[in-house]
Write an enzyme that holds these catalytic residues in place. Structure first.
Site: not given
Ligand SMILES: NC(=O)c1ccc[n+]([C@@H]2O[C@H](COP(=O)([O-])OP(=O)(O)OC[C@H]3O[C@@H](n4cnc5c(N)ncnc54)[C@H](O)[C@@H]3O)[C@@H](O)[C@H]2O)c1
Length: 323
Positions: A12, A36, A58-59, A73, A106, A114, A145, A162
């Protein structure tokens, strides 16, 4: 000895910069992503590095790997993406957290979550400090979200209490920079792509609502510093740039930097959209010895350069971004 570091959501926007930074710091990086919202293009520059490994996964399903540290993340971050399949969004946050925490337990890995400023919802307190509990609508369209991330934080702290897991929780505020998704509806990418295409810049409400924007290099620096803090420091800790700008100011900066003659197009404010968002980063400054260094003008310049190059390489970007 190189550390083995897992980055979920590594393909991402933020994840790809984090993978790059960790490799530069000498770590072995395992990037896990289901693509995604992430893309292989974001990490193409890392694929030749023998210390980088990519896994499609997929996590929401368990993962069995040997690692020393985990940055969790994985989660779509933009409203149009996380509202596309809200149930899956909650699953990604909650089941994803359970699976990654289980893995950390584990293999005795340290794990960083994040989290997001969205845990504060539409805040009644400005700027937001970490001890503010937030003002979230639990049944609105953003709840998948916001509440998913809040539950993930709960899980992190329960695993810590825990099972004595070593945890770090980062509450990330608006971050921008190269590799942002071009049509995810986030304000910085939206404005830049619209300005480069000569299309009107969409302003929700009157544009007087404020946001703070953190450049991605600053944010990634903070995440790595947070991971390296002593065990007793868990967070949650706000990470963002407290410099506040109105949406209208941002639009004007983008117009100036792109040299675009686009006009402004005012649209109604979406439901639950916060009017002000600004981090108090005193805790981060104290514990991480960190402050954002890249000013908005400089960060925007680099981001505009990225989108300019991307739209030259893929002219269809324009149409998709405006649609
Ligand atoms: N960009 C921001 O301003 C911001 C602000 C607050 C929090 N965050 C957090 O930082 C993290 C990264 O954000 P980002 O801006 O890079 O978003 P992004 O959408 O570019 O990145 C998220 C990544 O997670 C992957 N992903 C989604 N669902 C998944 C799943 N079930 N299994 C595996 N991979 C999965 C997506 O394919 C993507 O590569 C996120 O958790 C987001 O909530 C970002």
């Amino acid at each position: 000895m190189r550390k083995r570091v897992l980055v979920t959501g590594g393909a991402g926007f933020i994840g790809s910069h984090l993978c790059e930074k960790l490799l530069a710091d000498g770590d072995d990086v395992l990037c896990v992503d289901n693509f995604f919202t992430g893309t292989k293009d974001n990490i193409a520059r890392l694929l030749d590095n023998p210390h980088f490994e990519l896994m499609r996964h997929d996590v929401t399903f368990p993962l069995y790997v040997e690692v020393d540290e985990i940055y969790n993340l994985a989660c779509p971050a933009a409203p149009i993406h996380y509202q596309y399949d809200p149930v899956q969004t909650t699953k990604t946050s909650v089941h994803g957290a359970i699976n990654m925490l289980g893995l950390a337990k584990r293999v005795k890995a340290k794990i960083l979550q994040a989290s997001t400023s969205e845990v504060y919802g539409d805040p009644k307190v400005h700027p937001q400090r970490e001890d503010y509990w937030g003002h979230v609508n639990p049944i609105g369209r953003r709840a998948c979200y916001d509440e998913g991330k809040r539950c993930a934080e709960t899980l992190f702290f329960d695993y810590h209490r825990q099972h004595q897991l070593r945890i770090k929780v980062a509450r990330i505020f608006n971050t921008y920079g190269p590799c942002m998704h071009p049509n995810d509806g986030r304000v910085v990418s939206n404005f830049i792509v619209q300005a480069l295409a000569g299309e009107p810049l969409t302003i929700y409400g009157d544009g007087a609502q404020t946001r703070s924007f953190c450049y991605v290099d600053d944010l990634v620096d903070a995440l790595v510093r947070l991971m390296a803090t002593p065990e007793r420091f868990t967070g949650p800790v706000n990470l963002g740039n407290p410099a506040e700008f109105t949406i209208l100011e941002l639009a004007q900066k983008v117009l100036a930097l792109t040299g675009s003659a686009s006009r402004l197009d005012y649209q109604p404010l979406p439901q639950d959209d916060p009017l002000q968002r600004k981090p108090d980063i005193a805790l981060a400054t104290r514990h991480l010895l960190w402050q954002p260094r890249v000013a908005l003008d400089e960060g925007l310049k680099r981001t505009v350069a990225y989108f300019r190059a991307a739209s030259r390489a893929a002219p269809s970007l324009r149409v998709a971004a405006y649609a």
